[in-house]
Structures are given as structure tokens and as C-alpha cells.
Design a protein around this motif. Structure first.
Motif, PDB file in Angstrom:
ATOM      1  N   THR A 133     -40.930-100.117  12.102  1.00  0.00           N
ATOM      2  CA  THR A 133     -40.313 -99.948  10.801  1.00  0.00           C
ATOM      3  C   THR A 133     -40.333-101.307  10.110  1.00  0.00           C
ATOM      4  O   THR A 133     -40.795-102.301  10.682  1.00  0.00           O
ATOM      5  N   ASP A 134     -39.841-101.360   8.869  1.00  0.00           N
ATOM      6  CA  ASP A 134     -39.846-102.597   8.095  1.00  0.00           C
ATOM      7  C   ASP A 134     -38.442-103.162   7.955  1.00  0.00           C
ATOM      8  O   ASP A 134     -37.445-102.460   8.151  1.00  0.00           O
ATOM      9  N   ALA A 135     -38.374-104.415   7.557  1.00  0.00           N
ATOM     10  CA  ALA A 135     -37.085-105.088   7.425  1.00  0.00           C
ATOM     11  C   ALA A 135     -36.225-104.496   6.322  1.00  0.00           C
ATOM     12  O   ALA A 135     -34.997-104.629   6.347  1.00  0.00           O
ATOM     13  N   ASP A 136     -36.841-103.843   5.348  1.00  0.00           N
ATOM     14  CA  ASP A 136     -36.073-103.250   4.249  1.00  0.00           C
ATOM     15  C   ASP A 136     -35.840-101.754   4.443  1.00  0.00           C
ATOM     16  O   ASP A 136     -35.554-101.034   3.496  1.00  0.00           O
ATOM     17  N   CYS A 137     -35.977-101.290   5.689  1.00  0.00           N
ATOM     18  CA  CYS A 137     -35.802 -99.869   5.987  1.00  0.00           C
ATOM     19  C   CYS A 137     -34.505 -99.626   6.764  1.00  0.00           C
ATOM     20  O   CYS A 137     -34.131-100.427   7.622  1.00  0.00           O
ATOM     21  N   LYS A 138     -33.898 -98.492   6.460  1.00  0.00           N
ATOM     22  CA  LYS A 138     -32.646 -98.116   7.110  1.00  0.00           C
ATOM     23  C   LYS A 138     -32.783 -96.731   7.739  1.00  0.00           C
ATOM     24  O   LYS A 138     -33.021 -95.753   7.032  1.00  0.00           O
ATOM     25  N   PRO A 139     -32.645 -96.614   9.060  1.00  0.00           N
ATOM     26  CA  PRO A 139     -32.595 -95.283   9.677  1.00  0.00           C
ATOM     27  C   PRO A 139     -31.408 -94.506   9.118  1.00  0.00           C
ATOM     28  O   PRO A 139     -30.299 -95.042   9.018  1.00  0.00           O
ATOM     29  N   LEU A 140     -31.630 -93.241   8.764  1.00  0.00           N
ATOM     30  CA  LEU A 140     -30.577 -92.454   8.121  1.00  0.00           C
ATOM     31  C   LEU A 140     -29.654 -91.769   9.116  1.00  0.00           C
ATOM     32  O   LEU A 140     -28.733 -91.062   8.697  1.00  0.00           O
ATOM     33  N   SER A 141     -29.890 -91.951  10.390  1.00  0.00           N
ATOM     34  CA  SER A 141     -28.966 -91.435  11.399  1.00  0.00           C
ATOM     35  C   SER A 141     -29.023 -92.333  12.623  1.00  0.00           C
ATOM     36  O   SER A 141     -29.927 -93.170  12.762  1.00  0.00           O
ATOM     37  N   SER A 163     -40.752 -91.747   5.846  1.00  0.00           N
ATOM     38  CA  SER A 163     -39.898 -92.780   5.255  1.00  0.00           C
ATOM     39  C   SER A 163     -39.871 -92.596   3.752  1.00  0.00           C
ATOM     40  O   SER A 163     -40.891 -92.756   3.081  1.00  0.00           O
ATOM     41  N   GLY A 164     -38.700 -92.243   3.230  1.00  0.00           N
ATOM     42  CA  GLY A 164     -38.551 -92.075   1.796  1.00  0.00           C
ATOM     43  C   GLY A 164     -37.956 -93.317   1.157  1.00  0.00           C
ATOM     44  O   GLY A 164     -37.799 -94.358   1.799  1.00  0.00           O
ATOM     45  N   TYR A 165     -37.647 -93.196  -0.125  1.00  0.00           N
ATOM     46  CA  TYR A 165     -37.013 -94.288  -0.862  1.00  0.00           C
ATOM     47  C   TYR A 165     -35.661 -93.829  -1.387  1.00  0.00           C
ATOM     48  O   TYR A 165     -35.486 -92.657  -1.738  1.00  0.00           O
ATOM     49  N   SER A 166     -34.738 -94.745  -1.457  1.00  0.00           N
ATOM     50  CA  SER A 166     -33.409 -94.416  -1.959  1.00  0.00           C
ATOM     51  C   SER A 166     -33.475 -94.024  -3.429  1.00  0.00           C
ATOM     52  O   SER A 166     -34.350 -94.479  -4.173  1.00  0.00           O
ATOM     53  N   LYS A 167     -32.541 -93.190  -3.838  1.00  0.00           N
ATOM     54  CA  LYS A 167     -32.534 -92.651  -5.196  1.00  0.00           C
ATOM     55  C   LYS A 167     -31.789 -93.567  -6.156  1.00  0.00           C
ATOM     56  O   LYS A 167     -30.747 -94.123  -5.820  1.00  0.00           O
ATOM     57  N   ILE A 168     -32.342 -93.702  -7.349  1.00  0.00           N
ATOM     58  CA  ILE A 168     -31.694 -94.447  -8.428  1.00  0.00           C
ATOM     59  C   ILE A 168     -31.501 -93.485  -9.594  1.00  0.00           C
ATOM     60  O   ILE A 168     -32.478 -92.913 -10.099  1.00  0.00           O
ATOM     61  N   ILE A 177     -41.991 -93.010  -7.964  1.00  0.00           N
ATOM     62  CA  ILE A 177     -42.208 -93.648  -6.660  1.00  0.00           C
ATOM     63  C   ILE A 177     -41.940 -92.654  -5.534  1.00  0.00           C
ATOM     64  O   ILE A 177     -42.727 -92.523  -4.587  1.00  0.00           O
ATOM     65  N   ARG A 178     -40.838 -91.942  -5.640  1.00  0.00           N
ATOM     66  CA  ARG A 178     -40.478 -90.980  -4.598  1.00  0.00           C
ATOM     67  C   ARG A 178     -41.432 -89.785  -4.588  1.00  0.00           C
ATOM     68  O   ARG A 178     -41.746 -89.227  -3.523  1.00  0.00           O
ATOM     69  N   PHE A 179     -41.923 -89.390  -5.764  1.00  0.00           N
ATOM     70  CA  PHE A 179     -42.883 -88.291  -5.832  1.00  0.00           C
ATOM     71  C   PHE A 179     -44.195 -88.689  -5.160  1.00  0.00           C
ATOM     72  O   PHE A 179     -44.771 -87.902  -4.390  1.00  0.00           O
ATOM     73  N   ALA A 255     -35.633 -99.494   0.260  1.00  0.00           N
ATOM     74  CA  ALA A 255     -35.241 -99.835  -1.104  1.00  0.00           C
ATOM     75  C   ALA A 255     -36.494 -99.806  -1.976  1.00  0.00           C
ATOM     76  O   ALA A 255     -37.476-100.492  -1.660  1.00  0.00           O
ATOM     77  N   PRO A 256     -36.512 -99.022  -3.053  1.00  0.00           N
ATOM     78  CA  PRO A 256     -37.723 -98.907  -3.878  1.00  0.00           C
ATOM     79  C   PRO A 256     -37.901-100.086  -4.820  1.00  0.00           C
ATOM     80  O   PRO A 256     -36.948-100.830  -5.086  1.00  0.00           O
TER      81      PRO A 256
END
Length: 370
Positions: A133-141, A163-168, A177-179, A255-256
Motif C-alpha cells: 500500500t502507499d503512505a497516503d492510504c488508509k485501510p478502512l477496517s 483502493s478508492g479515494y475519499s469523498k469531497i 477522480i473517483r469515477f 487522499a485524492p
């Protein structure tokens, strides 16, 4: 009139191609239900390569450390950072015994090469299963490692995750970006399900250490600065050795980008690696994109000139309905359902951007990984 009929017949052929892709390719993932795997408790090495990521490590690394899993280590690779990334890594390592640091310094032969840094990190790992994974990634569980590692078996040596991106809120760029991320995931999950895996995303990807060294790792594309994830999977993955994991507990989130310029730069780098894919993959991907482009271009042209517009509208709606069904089921699996309302708009935007990136990459090549 003969020319208009030719355009219409071309449009019919394009719709036919698109329907085939949505029904027989992308439909495989849309209709597939994730199988529940038995617990295996394989020992896992989580590998995170970071270059100037001090702040992101502070924010996101705790989510990897706090995983509910019996046996895992975390390999933190400092890829010649010029901020205090190494100091942050050392702070975490002093608090947690299962963290190992690999401090990579630039060398003349591998200057700024992420694959070189990753290779050193892989060599330093002690476990057979490598989870990236990457340094800017967060496991969601807290069950990210569990869900990804349980898909390994005697035959399955590669696991593709999401791996998705957080919503803004109220951000069209964020939705775009998410699409794009959703579309890419549908593609690589669907192809893998069909037995022709062609890529994975390094923000959530796992494979065995034996597989890495048996296939000479990144040697074949070491000089290509990007592609440590998709080019490796493209070379090594096949019908027998690849599994997909899309249970919600296996997701990680990044983080997008918040400016179009930065995202466009990132996508240029990602797209530049596709020319190194196997020929069959390049042909299929080119057919998907060209048929999308022609679908919209010919549909608009035929409607504007009002040539057989009833037929055009019927075919347009047929494709739209099938596409909506596939995206609805797929986006539900990947927790991206809020994008459905803007599906046609986002698709057109993405087609235009992809064409622009293709032209830009023909003119000049991206020469950076970060």
C-alpha cells in the motif's frame, strides 16, 4: 446519403461492440459475488514505500499498525526523502516491534527509481506474503490484512484489491477522480475474472515473495520509472495464479488530488506505462476506449443531422440501460454509488481527458514517479 448510411452502420457496429464488453466482460464482475474464504493466518509483510511523506505517515500509518491480525510485520521504505520522513518512521519503529525500516539512498544507477527502493524493501521482508500500500492510504477496517491474505492458496499467488479515494463534497473533480478509479477497477477485476488479468493497483496489491524473485521482479521494466504495480502484474499474472478481493473490509482509501493539474500529471504517468502491456491487453483496452469515443461522437453527429434518429436513440438507450445496470451493481460492490447520477457526464469528461493525455504523452514523456 450513402455516407450517412455508412456512419449509421458504423454506429450500430460500435454499439454492438460496447454491448459485448458490458455484458460479457464487465458483467462478469458486476454479477460476481465474493466468496467467503476460510481463515489461514498466513504471515504477512506489509510494505509501504514513502518519499517525502512525513505528514501522511503520521496520519495513515496507525491504521496499518492497528490491524487485527495475528502475525504481520510492516516494512517502511524511506526512498531518499528530503523531509523528515525517516524521523517519523523511526518514531513509529521505536514504539512497535513489528516495524522494520529500510533507508534507501539515491545511487547513480537507480536515481529516483521507486522499483529499486521497493526491491530493497522486499529483500528485507521476512514473510512469504507481501501486501503493498502507499503512505497516503488508509485501510478502512481492522481486517484489511485478513481479507487480502485469506485469498492466497497453493494456486493463487497474486491478489488484486481495491483502493478508492475519499469523498469531497460539492467537488466535480473529486467525482471525476473517483469515477476514473471505479472504471479502472471494473476493468481489471472483470479481466481477472475472465482469466486475463492485466494490471493491479499498488495501493492495495499482494503477491508472494517467491513469485517476485522467481520472475526476476522489476528487472524487465526497471528503467520505466512508473509501473511497479501494473507492469509487474501484467508480466506475471495469469488465469491460474490470480485472485480478486473486493469485500468492503479489504478496501483502502487514499487522499485524492485537489487540483486538476496535479491529477492530470498523475494520470499521465499512469497511462504512460500501458504501452508496455502485453499485445492482447493493449488491443482489448484500445478497443474499449475507441468504441467509447466513437459511440459518443457518432451518436451526437447522427442526432444533430437527424439521420435515422429514432434508430440512433433506441441504440443509445439500449447501451445506456446495460451500462447503468453494470455500473449500479459494480459501484455498489465498491461503495461508489453516488457517482451513478452523473454517469453520462463523467464518462464524456473522462473520454476527453484520456484523449488529451494520450496526445500529451505522444509529445513528451513523464519522467518522474513522484
Amino acid at each position: 446519403m450513402l455516407l450517412l448510411d455508412f456512419v449509421l452502420y458504423t454506429f450500430i457496429a460500435v454499439v454492438f461492440i460496447q454491448v459485448i464488453f458490458y455484458v460479457f466482460f464487465f458483467g462478469r464482475f458486476a454479477l460476481f459475488e465474493q466468496e467467503k474464504k476460510s481463515r489461514k493466518n498466513n504471515e504477512v509483510s506489509v510494505i509501504i514505500c514513502a518519499k517525502n511523506e512525513a505528514e501522511n505517515l503520521q496520519n495513515f500509518l496507525p491504521s496499518a499498525i492497528d490491524q487485527n491480525y495475528p502475525s504481520f510485520e510492516i516494512i517502511l521504505i524511506n526512498d531518499a526523502s528530503n523531509d523528515n520522513t525517516l524521523e517519523v518512521m523511526e518514531q513509529f519503529a521505536n514504539q512497535h516491534e513489528n516495524i522494520k525500516i529500510v533507508n534507501v539512498k539515491n545511487t547513480e544507477a537507480f536515481w529516483g527509481n521507486k522499483k529499486y527502493a521497493l526491491t530493497l524493501g522486499i529483500k528485507a521482508s521476512k514473510n512469504e506474503i507481501l501486501l503493498f500500500t502507499d503512505a497516503d492510504c488508509k485501510p478502512l477496517s481492522k481486517y484489511w490484512i485478513r481479507n487480502m491474505s485469506d485469498h492466497f492458496s497453493k494456486k493463487k499467488h497474486i491478489v488484486l484489491g481495491y483502493s478508492g479515494y475519499s469523498k469531497i463534497k460539492n467537488s466535480l473533480l473529486n467525482k471525476l477522480i473517483r469515477f476514473e478509479t471505479l472504471v479502472t477497477a471494473i476493468h481489471y477485476f472483470s479481466f481477472a475474472k475472465l482469466g486475463i488479468p492485466y494490471m493491479g493497483v499498488g495501493r492495495n496489491l499482494a503477491y508472494t515473495k517467491t513469485t517476485f524473485f522467481k520472475t526476476n521482479g522489476f528487472v524487465d521494466h526497471m528503467k520505466v520509472l512508473s509501473g511497479d504495480d501494473d507492469l509487474f502484474v501484467n508480466k506475471v499474472a495469469n488465469k491460474k495464479n490470480t485472485a480478486i478481493c473486493f469485500s468492503k473490509n479489504s478496501f483502502v482509501e487514499s487522499a485524492p488530488k485537489t487540483t486538476f493539474k496535479n491529477w492530470f500529471k498523475q494520470k499521465r504517468r499512469h497511462v504512460s506505462t500501458s504501452k508496455y502491456y502485453k499485445l492482447k491487453h493493449k488491443i482489448l483496452l484500445a478497443l474499449i476506449y475507441s468504441s467509447q469515443l466513437l459511440f459518443w461522437a457518432l451518436a451526437i453527429a447522427l442526432v444533430v443531422i437527424k439521420h435515422q434518429w429514432q434508430v440512433v436513440l433506441a441504440l443509445f438507450l439500449l447501451r445506456a440501460i446495460i451500462q447503468h445496470i453494470v455500473f449500479k451493481k459494480s459501484s455498489k460492490k465498491l461503495n461508489e454509488t453516488d457517482l451513478l447520477a452523473l454517469l453520462p457526464l463523467l464518462e464524456v469528461f473522462l473520454i476527453i481527458i484520456q484523449l488529451t493525455i494520450f496526445i500529451n504523452n505522444l509529445i513528451s514523456k513523464p519522467n518522474y514517479w513522484k
